[in-house]
Design a protein around this motif. Structure first.
Motif, PDB file in Angstrom:
ATOM      1  N   TYR A  87       0.837  -1.202   0.000  1.00 16.57           N
ATOM      2  CA  TYR A  87       0.000   0.000   0.000  1.00 16.57           C
ATOM      3  C   TYR A  87       0.876   1.258   0.000  1.00 16.57           C
ATOM      4  CZ  TYR A  87      -4.150   2.810   0.588  1.00 16.57           C
ATOM      5  OH  TYR A  87      -5.158   3.706   0.378  1.00 16.57           O
ATOM      6  N   ALA A  88       1.994   1.199   0.697  1.00 17.27           N
ATOM      7  CA  ALA A  88       2.941   2.321   0.681  1.00 17.27           C
ATOM      8  C   ALA A  88       3.444   2.559  -0.736  1.00 17.27           C
ATOM      9  CB  ALA A  88       4.097   2.042   1.633  1.00 17.27           C
ATOM     10  N   SER A  89       3.681   1.486  -1.461  1.00 15.83           N
ATOM     11  CA  SER A  89       4.125   1.599  -2.852  1.00 15.83           C
ATOM     12  C   SER A  89       3.049   2.268  -3.710  1.00 15.83           C
ATOM     13  CB  SER A  89       4.456   0.212  -3.400  1.00 15.83           C
ATOM     14  OG  SER A  89       4.840   0.284  -4.738  1.00 15.83           O
ATOM     15  N   PHE A  90       1.789   1.880  -3.502  1.00 13.71           N
ATOM     16  CA  PHE A  90       0.673   2.509  -4.216  1.00 13.71           C
ATOM     17  C   PHE A  90       0.604   4.004  -3.889  1.00 13.71           C
ATOM     18  CE2 PHE A  90      -3.787   3.908  -3.689  1.00 13.71           C
ATOM     19  CZ  PHE A  90      -4.165   3.946  -5.039  1.00 13.71           C
ATOM     20  N   LEU A  91       0.705   4.332  -2.618  1.00  6.97           N
ATOM     21  CA  LEU A  91       0.648   5.739  -2.212  1.00  6.97           C
ATOM     22  C   LEU A  91       1.779   6.546  -2.832  1.00  6.97           C
ATOM     23  CD1 LEU A  91      -0.226   5.401   1.592  1.00  6.97           C
ATOM     24  CD2 LEU A  91      -1.746   6.165  -0.244  1.00  6.97           C
ATOM     25  N   GLU A  92       2.975   5.983  -2.826  1.00  4.85           N
ATOM     26  CA  GLU A  92       4.147   6.697  -3.325  1.00  4.85           C
ATOM     27  C   GLU A  92       4.134   6.853  -4.845  1.00  4.85           C
ATOM     28  OE1 GLU A  92       8.886   6.705  -2.380  1.00  4.85           O
ATOM     29  OE2 GLU A  92       7.850   4.772  -2.390  1.00  4.85           O
ATOM     30  N   ASN A  93       3.710   5.808  -5.556  1.00  4.25           N
ATOM     31  CA  ASN A  93       3.811   5.814  -7.016  1.00  4.25           C
ATOM     32  C   ASN A  93       2.554   6.259  -7.749  1.00  4.25           C
ATOM     33  OD1 ASN A  93       6.529   4.802  -7.053  1.00  4.25           O
ATOM     34  ND2 ASN A  93       5.671   2.825  -6.437  1.00  4.25           N
ATOM     35  N   VAL A  94       1.412   6.195  -7.090  1.00  6.20           N
ATOM     36  CA  VAL A  94       0.159   6.572  -7.757  1.00  6.20           C
ATOM     37  C   VAL A  94      -0.464   7.807  -7.122  1.00  6.20           C
ATOM     38  CG1 VAL A  94      -2.158   5.804  -8.398  1.00  6.20           C
ATOM     39  CG2 VAL A  94      -0.260   4.184  -8.471  1.00  6.20           C
ATOM     40  N   VAL A  95      -0.652   7.781  -5.813  1.00  3.82           N
ATOM     41  CA  VAL A  95      -1.367   8.876  -5.148  1.00  3.82           C
ATOM     42  C   VAL A  95      -0.515  10.145  -5.074  1.00  3.82           C
ATOM     43  CG1 VAL A  95      -2.538   9.618  -3.040  1.00  3.82           C
ATOM     44  CG2 VAL A  95      -2.789   7.267  -3.834  1.00  3.82           C
ATOM     45  N   LEU A  96       0.709  10.031  -4.601  1.00  2.31           N
ATOM     46  CA  LEU A  96       1.554  11.208  -4.405  1.00  2.31           C
ATOM     47  C   LEU A  96       1.773  12.014  -5.690  1.00  2.31           C
ATOM     48  CD1 LEU A  96       2.818  12.617  -2.014  1.00  2.31           C
ATOM     49  CD2 LEU A  96       4.907  11.325  -2.403  1.00  2.31           C
ATOM     50  N   PRO A  97       2.081  11.371  -6.832  1.00  2.41           N
ATOM     51  CA  PRO A  97       2.250  12.164  -8.059  1.00  2.41           C
ATOM     52  C   PRO A  97       0.948  12.794  -8.563  1.00  2.41           C
ATOM     53  CG  PRO A  97       3.201   9.967  -8.335  1.00  2.41           C
ATOM     54  CD  PRO A  97       2.466   9.984  -7.029  1.00  2.41           C
ATOM     55  N   ASN A  98      -0.180  12.262  -8.124  1.00  2.00           N
ATOM     56  CA  ASN A  98      -1.497  12.754  -8.552  1.00  2.00           C
ATOM     57  C   ASN A  98      -2.280  13.299  -7.361  1.00  2.00           C
ATOM     58  OD1 ASN A  98      -1.317  11.767 -11.388  1.00  2.00           O
ATOM     59  ND2 ASN A  98      -1.182   9.793 -10.336  1.00  2.00           N
ATOM     60  N   ALA A  99      -1.589  13.951  -6.458  1.00  7.07           N
ATOM     61  CA  ALA A  99      -2.197  14.403  -5.205  1.00  7.07           C
ATOM     62  C   ALA A  99      -3.379  15.340  -5.439  1.00  7.07           C
ATOM     63  CB  ALA A  99      -1.152  15.076  -4.321  1.00  7.07           C
ATOM     64  N   LYS A 100      -3.269  16.213  -6.398  1.00  5.43           N
ATOM     65  CA  LYS A 100      -4.360  17.161  -6.651  1.00  5.43           C
ATOM     66  C   LYS A 100      -5.627  16.422  -7.101  1.00  5.43           C
ATOM     67  CE  LYS A 100      -5.166  21.645  -8.760  1.00  5.43           C
ATOM     68  NZ  LYS A 100      -4.566  22.733  -9.545  1.00  5.43           N
ATOM     69  N   LEU A 101      -5.470  15.475  -8.014  1.00  2.00           N
ATOM     70  CA  LEU A 101      -6.606  14.679  -8.479  1.00  2.00           C
ATOM     71  C   LEU A 101      -7.235  13.901  -7.329  1.00  2.00           C
ATOM     72  CD1 LEU A 101      -8.367  13.372 -10.733  1.00  2.00           C
ATOM     73  CD2 LEU A 101      -6.543  11.663 -10.949  1.00  2.00           C
ATOM     74  N   PHE A 102      -6.406  13.229  -6.535  1.00  2.00           N
ATOM     75  CA  PHE A 102      -6.927  12.454  -5.409  1.00  2.00           C
ATOM     76  C   PHE A 102      -7.573  13.354  -4.362  1.00  2.00           C
ATOM     77  CE2 PHE A 102      -4.628   8.970  -7.247  1.00  2.00           C
ATOM     78  CZ  PHE A 102      -5.350   7.864  -6.860  1.00  2.00           C
ATOM     79  N   SER A 103      -7.086  14.557  -4.235  1.00  2.00           N
ATOM     80  CA  SER A 103      -7.665  15.510  -3.298  1.00  2.00           C
ATOM     81  C   SER A 103      -9.114  15.817  -3.681  1.00  2.00           C
ATOM     82  CB  SER A 103      -6.823  16.787  -3.303  1.00  2.00           C
ATOM     83  OG  SER A 103      -7.276  17.681  -2.341  1.00  2.00           O
ATOM     84  N   TYR A 104      -9.331  16.085  -4.959  1.00  2.00           N
ATOM     85  CA  TYR A 104     -10.693  16.331  -5.438  1.00  2.00           C
ATOM     86  C   TYR A 104     -11.551  15.077  -5.331  1.00  2.00           C
ATOM     87  CZ  TYR A 104      -9.469  20.922  -7.324  1.00  2.00           C
ATOM     88  OH  TYR A 104      -9.092  22.235  -7.448  1.00  2.00           O
ATOM     89  N   MET A 105     -10.976  13.927  -5.653  1.00  2.00           N
ATOM     90  CA  MET A 105     -11.737  12.673  -5.582  1.00  2.00           C
ATOM     91  C   MET A 105     -12.208  12.388  -4.156  1.00  2.00           C
ATOM     92  SD  MET A 105      -9.572  10.234  -8.210  1.00  2.00           S
ATOM     93  CE  MET A 105     -10.185   8.749  -7.488  1.00  2.00           C
TER      94      MET A 105
END
Length: 194
Positions: A87-105
């Motif tokens: 899950y840390a890998s998912f957060l680091e490689n998917v969520v963190l680079p797309n933080a703005k998108l995930f913030s809105y989601m």
């Protein structure tokens, strides 16, 4: 019902126990689900509404809150605490680079889940996505009220047929249809085998 019945295309129906039939299949239990729905809906709607008006979520600094949250989860993962490595890998490689998108989601998702649960529209789907968000927060090491919300959301998913009875599902579900009540088209193969 023996083995021979199964060979002939028959199927075995396991009778429902009275408690689960009452809770998940009877509209007499709909008032219980209404109370849980309103509680969960209010919790999601109030959390999402706060995020919708916060700069760090949807304003000029959108994504900042998610970045802080993810960095905290990654620090826990590095210390071997509470956050699984996958899950840390998912957060680091998917969520963190797309933080703005995930913030809105997250912000809009929480509001939509809250509204869906409060008005009782597509209750099972709203509860499923609420439970998914709770599980995501739990995997990221954020406990708080998430276990309780996850359990209640799971119960609402199980009770989806009656949970929205005192809500819009009472009319929406019959209009939308359900897979087991849609009329199946007859083909020549069906006519031959019958």
């Amino acid at each position: 019902m023996g083995r021979q019945d199964l060979r002939e295309g028959q199927y075995v129906v396991v009778p429902e126990n009275p408690v689960s039939m009452f809770l998940f299949g009877s509209i007499r239990s709909a008032w219980i689900w209404l109370i849980l729905r309103l509680y969960l809906g209010y919790t999601w709607l109030s959390a999402g509404s706060k995020k919708m008006t916060a700069d760090a979520w949807t304003g000029s600094e959108a994504g900042a809150a998610i970045q802080g949250f993810v960095k905290g989860a990654l620090a826990k993962a590095e210390g071997g605490k509470d956050v699984p490595s996958w899950y840390a890998s998912f957060l680091e490689n998917v969520v963190l680079p797309n933080a703005k998108l995930f913030s809105y989601m997250v912000a809009f998702g929480e509001v939509l889940i809250g509204v869906g649960l409060i008005v009782g529209l597509l209750t099972g789907i709203a509860a499923f996505f609420g439970g998914t968000m709770n599980a995501s927060f739990l995997f990221a090491g954020s406990v708080s009220i998430n276990p309780l919300l996850f359990i209640l959301a799971t119960w609402l998913v199980l009770a989806w047929k009656v949970a929205g009875w005192y809500g819009l599902d009472r009319w929406a579900l019959p209009l939308l249809g359900t897979p087991w009540t849609r009329r199946r088209s007859t083909t020549k193969e069906d006519e031959v085998t019958s």
